[in-house]
Scaffold this active site. Structure first.
Site, PDB file in Angstrom:
ATOM      1  N   HIS A  99      -8.039   4.104  14.911  1.00 40.92           N
ATOM      2  CA  HIS A  99      -6.968   3.675  14.007  1.00 40.92           C
ATOM      3  C   HIS A  99      -7.469   2.346  13.455  1.00 40.92           C
ATOM      4  CE1 HIS A  99      -2.651   3.322  12.675  1.00 40.92           C
ATOM      5  NE2 HIS A  99      -3.168   2.146  12.380  1.00 40.92           N
ATOM      6  N   HIS A 143       0.155  14.487  15.888  1.00 39.41           N
ATOM      7  CA  HIS A 143       1.083  13.978  16.913  1.00 39.41           C
ATOM      8  C   HIS A 143       2.057  15.092  17.257  1.00 39.41           C
ATOM      9  CE1 HIS A 143      -0.227   9.775  16.394  1.00 39.41           C
ATOM     10  NE2 HIS A 143      -0.447  10.163  15.148  1.00 39.41           N
ATOM     11  N   ASP A 154      -2.159  13.887  10.532  1.00 41.31           N
ATOM     12  CA  ASP A 154      -1.364  12.772  11.058  1.00 41.31           C
ATOM     13  C   ASP A 154       0.119  13.110  11.028  1.00 41.31           C
ATOM     14  OD1 ASP A 154      -0.993  10.387  12.333  1.00 41.31           O
ATOM     15  OD2 ASP A 154      -1.253   9.142  10.561  1.00 41.31           O
ATOM     16  N   HIS A 192      -6.105  15.603  13.488  1.00 42.36           N
ATOM     17  CA  HIS A 192      -5.318  14.406  13.872  1.00 42.36           C
ATOM     18  C   HIS A 192      -3.842  14.787  13.839  1.00 42.36           C
ATOM     19  CE1 HIS A 192      -4.739   9.834  13.798  1.00 42.36           C
ATOM     20  NE2 HIS A 192      -3.517  10.370  13.901  1.00 42.36           N
ATOM     21  N   HIS A 221       9.459  11.903  13.573  1.00 38.54           N
ATOM     22  CA  HIS A 221      10.449  10.983  14.151  1.00 38.54           C
ATOM     23  C   HIS A 221      11.813  11.531  13.784  1.00 38.54           C
ATOM     24  CE1 HIS A 221       7.754   7.602  15.188  1.00 38.54           C
ATOM     25  NE2 HIS A 221       7.073   7.958  14.116  1.00 38.54           N
ATOM     26  N   LYS A 241      -9.365   7.684  21.704  1.00 39.53           N
ATOM     27  CA  LYS A 241      -8.701   7.076  20.547  1.00 39.53           C
ATOM     28  C   LYS A 241      -8.547   5.577  20.747  1.00 39.53           C
ATOM     29  CE  LYS A 241      -6.287   6.966  16.726  1.00 39.53           C
ATOM     30  NZ  LYS A 241      -4.985   7.515  16.408  1.00 39.53           N
ATOM     31  N   ALA A 247       7.370   4.522  11.499  1.00 34.27           N
ATOM     32  CA  ALA A 247       6.253   4.955  10.653  1.00 34.27           C
ATOM     33  C   ALA A 247       5.824   6.362  11.036  1.00 34.27           C
ATOM     34  CB  ALA A 247       5.079   3.999  10.827  1.00 34.27           C
ATOM     35  N   HIS A 275      -7.303   8.833   9.353  1.00 33.44           N
ATOM     36  CA  HIS A 275      -6.359   8.629   8.245  1.00 33.44           C
ATOM     37  C   HIS A 275      -6.757   7.495   7.309  1.00 33.44           C
ATOM     38  CE1 HIS A 275      -4.998   5.829  11.257  1.00 33.44           C
ATOM     39  NE2 HIS A 275      -4.284   6.698  11.917  1.00 33.44           N
TER      40      HIS A 275
HETATM   41  O1  DOR Z   1       2.568   6.488  10.683  1.00 34.19           O
HETATM   42  C1  DOR Z   1       2.096   6.643  11.788  1.00 34.19           C
HETATM   43  N1  DOR Z   1       2.797   7.277  12.756  1.00 34.19           N
HETATM   44  N2  DOR Z   1       0.876   6.179  12.039  1.00 34.19           N
HETATM   45  C2  DOR Z   1       0.360   6.222  13.268  1.00 34.19           C
HETATM   46  O2  DOR Z   1      -0.750   5.775  13.437  1.00 34.19           O
HETATM   47  C3  DOR Z   1       1.143   6.732  14.406  1.00 34.19           C
HETATM   48  C4  DOR Z   1       2.175   7.654  13.971  1.00 34.19           C
HETATM   49  C5  DOR Z   1       3.217   7.982  15.034  1.00 34.19           C
HETATM   50  O3  DOR Z   1       2.813   8.265  16.165  1.00 34.19           O
HETATM   51  O4  DOR Z   1       4.396   7.989  14.723  1.00 34.19           O
HETATM   52 ZN    ZN Z   2      -1.780   9.252  13.883  1.00 30.58          ZN
END
Ligand code: DOR
Ligand code: ZN
Length: 349
Positions: free
Chosen positions: A137, A16, A248, A14, A252, A100, A264, A175
């Protein structure tokens, strides 16, 4: 004498990776250690079909460091308009590995998420028929439901009935953050897998909120109370086949986390395996790290385990304070930035 430990090369089920400058900045950290990763589709615009997944996969391959044999596995976003024929074509041609499900509004870039799951029975039946897993999710988005209760509520009111309606569908609870999720996965062990993140193994909500608010611990689903953390540690370190690593890692830009309304996501990729080793060592279960990080995921997905290995050495090191990103994002702060970890990955590219 330095202690060391060799395990099969792990995978991240998982992840990003984002796109553009951010993709180029974060991909090397994952590719240096992980053999493969399940890449999440919540770009803007999202990856919603085989063609957009294939194009995104090409951009990821183009951003890899020279000589890397890292393989991205692509997950496609389930939307109210998903076409079952396109999914089947993507799965059978090897472009797509999974689908997803983000309930609309659940998290970062989830505004194209599913509004009515009942209307998607045809798509889910087709996935069950071809053995294509649904990654969930698992949080309800009803504003009436407390943020800390959203995962447990989803399992009861959405996932349990969904599994009853689609008796062959294979599902991954992504997660997981609660003891309810651990119990749920065990109760459906024949067809439900579960990813667990390093941040949910190492932290609970006190770490995020006591003595000051720490934005780099903020992710969704949100960290829960300590007894839930204990249940996750027990599940991850047990060696049980249904539980496997999904970091996960969700980068950012620093200025979008350290602000009055922060995004998040925890950027765990720069120390993903080492963070897990820390949690496993604290639990006295380092011998089960390989099952969690390198064996259980491939077994669930029916792909071979990696043949190569990574070596961890017990040599304290500090997680970097900052990772540079070109362009306006400028940089990202890793999870556990500046903290000392006991295990370090050696012998990598
Ligand atoms: O904290 C998170 N950030 N949870 C998610 O499900 C998505 C992720 C994000 O893409 O930033
Ligand atoms: Zn995620």
């Amino acid at each position: 004498m330095t202690l060391s430990m060799q395990i099969r090369r792990p995978d991240d089920w998982h992840l990003h990776l984002r796109d553009g400058d951010m993709l180029r900045a974060v991909l090397p950290a994952t590719a240096a250690v992980m053999g493969r990763a399940m890449v999440m589709p919540n770009l803007r615009p999202p990856v919603v079909d085989t063609a957009t997944a294939a194009a995104y996969r090409s951009r990821i391959l183009a951003a890899l460091p020279d000589g890397s044999d890292f393989q991205p596995f692509m997950a496609c976003y389930l939307t109210d308009r998903t076409d079952p024929d396109d999914l089947a074509h993507g799965f059978e041609s090897g472009v797509l590995k999974a689908v997803k499900l983000y309930p609309a509004g659940a998290t970062t870039n989830s505004d194209s998420g599913v509004t009515n799951l009942d209307a998607l029975s045809g798509v889910l039946e087709r996935m069950a028929d071809i053995g294509m897993p649904l990654l969930v999710h698992g949080e309800v988005t009803d504003p009436e439901v407390d943020l800390f209760d959203r995962e447990a509520r989803f399992l009861d009111t959405v996932l349990e009935p969904l599994l009853a309606r689609h008796r062959k569908l294979r599902v991954v609870v992504e997660h997981a953050t609660t003891s309810e999720a651990v119990d749920f996965v065990r109760a459906h062990a024949d067809r439900v897998g579960c990813t667990l993140t390093p941040q949910h193994l190492l932290a609970n909500r006190n770490h995020m909120l006591v003595g000051g608010i720490r934005p780099h611990f903020y992710c969704l689903p949100i960290l829960k109370r300590a007894r839930h953390q204990q249940a996750l540690i027990q599940a991850a370190t047990s060696g049980e086949a249904n539980f496997f690593l999904g970091t996960d890692s969700a980068p950012h830009a620093k200025h979008l986390k350290e602000t009055s309304c922060g995004c998040a996501g925890c950027y765990t990729a720069p120390a993903a395996l080492e963070l897990c080793a820390e949690a496993f060592e604290r639990a006295g279960e380092l011998q089960n790290l390989e099952a969690f990080a390198s064996v259980n995921g491939p077994t669930f997905y029916g792909v071979p385990v990696n043949e190569d290995t990574v070596t961890l050495v017990r040599e304290p090191w500090q997680v970097p304070a900052f990772a540079e990103v070109s362009g306006p994002a400028k940089g990202v702060v890793p999870f556990y930035a500046g903290e000392t970890l006991q295990w370090r990955v050696a012998n990598m590219l």
